[in-house]
Design an enzyme around this catalytic site. Structure first.
Site, PDB file in Angstrom:
ATOM      1  N   TRP A 253       0.807  -1.224   0.000  1.00 27.83           N
ATOM      2  CA  TRP A 253       0.000   0.000   0.000  1.00 27.83           C
ATOM      3  C   TRP A 253       0.842   1.278   0.000  1.00 27.83           C
ATOM      4  O   TRP A 253       0.443   2.293  -0.543  1.00 27.83           O
ATOM      5  CB  TRP A 253      -0.905   0.043   1.244  1.00 27.83           C
ATOM      6  N   TYR A 279       3.140  -7.764   3.931  1.00 28.09           N
ATOM      7  CA  TYR A 279       1.920  -8.537   4.174  1.00 28.09           C
ATOM      8  C   TYR A 279       1.918  -9.749   3.239  1.00 28.09           C
ATOM      9  O   TYR A 279       2.345  -9.653   2.083  1.00 28.09           O
ATOM     10  CB  TYR A 279       0.680  -7.695   3.852  1.00 28.09           C
ATOM     11  N   HIS A 314       4.607 -10.756   6.984  1.00 31.95           N
ATOM     12  CA  HIS A 314       3.578 -10.096   7.782  1.00 31.95           C
ATOM     13  C   HIS A 314       2.231 -10.819   7.691  1.00 31.95           C
ATOM     14  O   HIS A 314       1.295 -10.344   7.037  1.00 31.95           O
ATOM     15  CB  HIS A 314       3.456  -8.639   7.333  1.00 31.95           C
ATOM     16  N   GLU A 352       2.202 -11.903  13.211  1.00 29.32           N
ATOM     17  CA  GLU A 352       1.260 -12.063  14.325  1.00 29.32           C
ATOM     18  C   GLU A 352       0.308 -13.223  14.101  1.00 29.32           C
ATOM     19  O   GLU A 352      -0.773 -13.044  13.534  1.00 29.32           O
ATOM     20  CB  GLU A 352       0.450 -10.764  14.519  1.00 29.32           C
ATOM     21  N   GLU A 436       7.128  -4.660  16.712  1.00 25.95           N
ATOM     22  CA  GLU A 436       6.052  -3.752  16.312  1.00 25.95           C
ATOM     23  C   GLU A 436       5.344  -3.232  17.552  1.00 25.95           C
ATOM     24  O   GLU A 436       4.962  -3.995  18.425  1.00 25.95           O
ATOM     25  CB  GLU A 436       5.035  -4.482  15.415  1.00 25.95           C
ATOM     26  N   LYS A 475      -0.974   7.454   6.315  1.00 27.57           N
ATOM     27  CA  LYS A 475      -2.388   7.060   6.361  1.00 27.57           C
ATOM     28  C   LYS A 475      -3.096   7.853   7.452  1.00 27.57           C
ATOM     29  O   LYS A 475      -2.502   8.175   8.479  1.00 27.57           O
ATOM     30  CB  LYS A 475      -2.499   5.555   6.639  1.00 27.57           C
ATOM     31  N   GLU A 477      -4.582   7.583  10.198  1.00 24.88           N
ATOM     32  CA  GLU A 477      -4.851   6.813  11.417  1.00 24.88           C
ATOM     33  C   GLU A 477      -3.795   7.241  12.436  1.00 24.88           C
ATOM     34  O   GLU A 477      -2.676   7.600  12.062  1.00 24.88           O
ATOM     35  CB  GLU A 477      -4.807   5.297  11.162  1.00 24.88           C
TER      36      GLU A 477
HETATM   37  C1  IDC Z   1      -3.145  -2.190  10.552  1.00 31.12           C
HETATM   38  C2  IDC Z   1      -2.978  -0.893   9.812  1.00 31.12           C
HETATM   39  C3  IDC Z   1      -4.281  -0.528   9.146  1.00 31.12           C
HETATM   40  C4  IDC Z   1      -4.728  -1.681   8.267  1.00 31.12           C
HETATM   41  C5  IDC Z   1      -4.830  -2.946   9.107  1.00 31.12           C
HETATM   42  C6  IDC Z   1      -5.225  -4.177   8.328  1.00 31.12           C
HETATM   43  O1  IDC Z   1      -2.561   0.105  10.710  1.00 31.12           O
HETATM   44  O2  IDC Z   1      -4.103   0.645   8.364  1.00 31.12           O
HETATM   45  O3  IDC Z   1      -5.983  -1.388   7.700  1.00 31.12           O
HETATM   46  O4  IDC Z   1      -3.584  -3.209   9.702  1.00 31.12           O
HETATM   47  O5  IDC Z   1      -4.246  -4.495   7.387  1.00 31.12           O
HETATM   48  C7  IDC Z   1      -1.065  -5.143  14.070  1.00 31.12           C
HETATM   49  C8  IDC Z   1      -0.624  -5.574  12.723  1.00 31.12           C
HETATM   50  C9  IDC Z   1      -0.641  -4.414  11.763  1.00 31.12           C
HETATM   51  C10 IDC Z   1      -1.855  -3.542  12.005  1.00 31.12           C
HETATM   52  C11 IDC Z   1      -1.670  -2.902  13.366  1.00 31.12           C
HETATM   53  C12 IDC Z   1      -2.730  -1.899  13.741  1.00 31.12           C
HETATM   54  O6  IDC Z   1       0.640  -6.191  12.742  1.00 31.12           O
HETATM   55  O7  IDC Z   1      -0.671  -4.940  10.456  1.00 31.12           O
HETATM   56  O8  IDC Z   1      -1.875  -2.548  11.034  1.00 31.12           O
HETATM   57  N1  IDC Z   1      -1.596  -3.950  14.369  1.00 31.12           N
HETATM   58  O9  IDC Z   1      -3.985  -2.501  13.791  1.00 31.12           O
HETATM   59  N2  IDC Z   1      -1.035  -5.857  15.168  1.00 31.12           N
HETATM   60  C13 IDC Z   1      -1.588  -5.163  16.172  1.00 31.12           C
HETATM   61  C14 IDC Z   1      -1.956  -3.923  15.678  1.00 31.12           C
END
Ligand code: IDC
Length: 508
Positions: A253, A279, A314, A352, A436, A475, A477
């Protein structure tokens, strides 16, 4: 007829003119005028976008408590729920302004109107906790005193006796009726002014603007090849090494924020680590293998910047790493061959695991499949996740991997994960790498929760735990480090870092 219209126009002009500085529905001769003005001038409560204040509108529990917290400058506590006022409500609960059952922290009543008796209690506890009153005076002067619930007697009596609350024209308090915005302004400002020393409320500025470093430190040329000793990451000379940096967002992305210039910016501010989040699902590598090109470009960029770099497989929507274990094996065979002798590269084999997966049945067997594939070419550091989005360190600790130079990842988000997860890190006795973490809640949004994030940073610093922050992208967020539309090809200007970005860059 003409005369009538003229009178109407004339009267409405008069009305507009007598309004208080801006609010269309607050007039100089309203009984609450001074209180509303005081409250809004100091920034504790604001009006509506349409220019009205709606003095006779009801005030909710969340609104009243947040006003009280602003006046008392209460630090916001991190909260599990994403309501705008939840962190303030938790602080107020902690201070004992109200009890758990009156406004449960689960949040389902936050937006309900507040009763007058509860409002009076909160206001008295917050501003005049030591004031007492005279029972007989209150009982004589409040016609409907018998309607007040016993737990509010003391506060109501103190408020009446001290002139903070007056009854309505009939001498009633109406303890179980709702409070209006005008009444809230009056009662709060009377009590707060009595306490005194009111400072105007300003939206807190996160941190000072971070500055680029003058000399880069802690890079690959200084530390060389890393290994794990006990629970600690050490360098070529056996000295403790701690890595700090940003994680990319999904490379499928946001490739622009994993470019050489983007990676370099983080190094310029002191980062010695970059994580490339590739990912597998969600339009990532499995359906779109070309994203590997973006990854290689980012890895090579980080290497040229003298940084350590994580290749992150990922998994996320594909919660069980066994789902694409064959693809992972093939991918890590290729990567470890390509970067075999490069001391900068760190392999994170499953971001994860989540959903219906277990350490013993799924993640460990997966790791036992992938680790030898990497070891065939490289003895670099390997990071392994655990179930429940890489939080089940206690499961891994019961049944650890038999392999060298392996660390277990722990992922946290400050708005969701607190003391208990830090305790888990302490208890597990494993070498832990926070590959992370975010300043937001676990959904990547909400907050930011900088007080809790600071606790985590202090904790990780004390224990020498390395980390990568989610995420370097623009992004919209709250976990994102950059404001929407930021262009970091030419460095970062102060305005391009979000609240989260400023905090994280300061902590490299
Ligand atoms: C989130 C991104 C968000 C996206 C979502 C799904 O911030 O923009 O839409 O993933 O792909 C994780 C993950 C990480 C997540 C992040 C926040 O490793 O990919 O990113 N998060 O939710 N684990 C806990 C939190």
């Amino acid at each position: 007829m003409k005369k009538k219209i003229f009178m109407l126009v004339f009267m409405s002009v008069m009305l507009v003119c007598s309004c208080a500085y801006g609010f269309s529905d607050v007039n100089k001769n309203d009984w609450f005028y001074e209180n509303v003005k005081d409250m809004t001038d100091k920034g504790y409560l604001s009006g509506y976008e349409d220019g009205s204040f709606r003095p006779s509108g009801i005030i909710t529990k969340a609104e009243l408590v947040s006003v009280v917290c602003r006046i008392n400058s209460l630090a916001e506590k991190s909260s599990q729920i994403s309501h705008w006022a939840s962190s303030m409500l938790l602080s107020a609960l902690d201070e004992g302004y109200y009890d758990w059952d009156e406004i449960p922290p689960s949040g389902e009543t936050y937006d309900e109107p507040i009763t007058r008796q509860l409002a009076v209690k909160i206001i008295m506890k917050a501003f005049l906790p030591d004031e007492k009153g005279d029972y007989n005076y209150a009982a004589d002067n409040i016609k409907d005193f018998s309607q007040v619930d016993g737990r509010y007697y003391d506060s109501v009596i103190a408020a009446y006796s001290n002139g903070i609350v007056f009854g309505d024209d009939n001498g009633n308090l109406n303890p179980k009726a709702h409070m209006t915005r005008a009444e809230a302004c009056a009662v709060i400002m009377r009590a707060a002014n009595r306490k005194g020393n009111l400072k105007p409320y300003e939206t807190p500025e996160a941190t000072e603007a971070p500055k680029p470093v003058t000399v880069r430190k802690g890079g690959v040329s200084e530390n060389g090849k890393l290994r794990v000793e006990g629970t600690q990451l050490v360098n070529e000379n056996g000295e403790r090494v701690v890595l700090h940096g940003m994680s990319s967002h999904g490379l499928q992305w946001f490739p622009a924020f994993a470019s050489e210039s983007a990676v370099k910016v983080t190094a310029d501010y002191g980062a010695n680590l970059f994580r490339c989040a590739m990912y597998t699902g969600e339009g990532g590598y499995i359906s779109n293998p070309s994203v590997k090109g973006t990854l290689i470009n980012a890895v090579d960029s980080a290497i040229r910047q003298d940084m350590y770099v994580i290749i992150d497989w990922h998994i996320l929507s594909d919660g069980n790493p066994l789902m694409y274990a064959d693809e992972a094996a093939e991918f890590f065979a290729e990567m470890s061959e390509k970067y075999a002798d490069n001391p900068a590269v760190i392999y994170e084999i499953c971001n994860e695991p989540n959903g219906n997966v277990s350490w013993a049945e799924d993640v460990k067997p997966y790791a036992e499949k992938i680790i030898p594939v990497i070891r065939h070419n490289s003895d670099g550091i390997i990071l392994v996740g655990s179930p429940t989005w890489s939080q089940d360190l206690h499961e891994a600790a019961k049944n650890p991997l038999e392999a060298e130079n392996v660390m277990y990842t722990c992922h946290f988000y400050a708005g969701t994960h607190t003391d208990w997860l830090r305790q888990r890190i302490i208890d597990c006795g494993l070498p832990v790498f926070v590959s992370e973490w975010g300043t937001s809640a676990a959904d990547g949004n909400g907050g930011v929760y900088l007080d809790e994030a600071k606790k985590w940073i202090d904790f990780m610093n004390e224990r020498g735990i390395s980390w990568a922050n989610w995420s370097l992208c623009d992004k919209n967020e709250s976990s994102a480090a950059l404001v929407s539309g930021a262009d970091i090809n030419d460095g970062i200007s102060e305005g391009e870092l979000t609240e989260s970005g400023k905090f994280v860059f300061e902590n490299f």
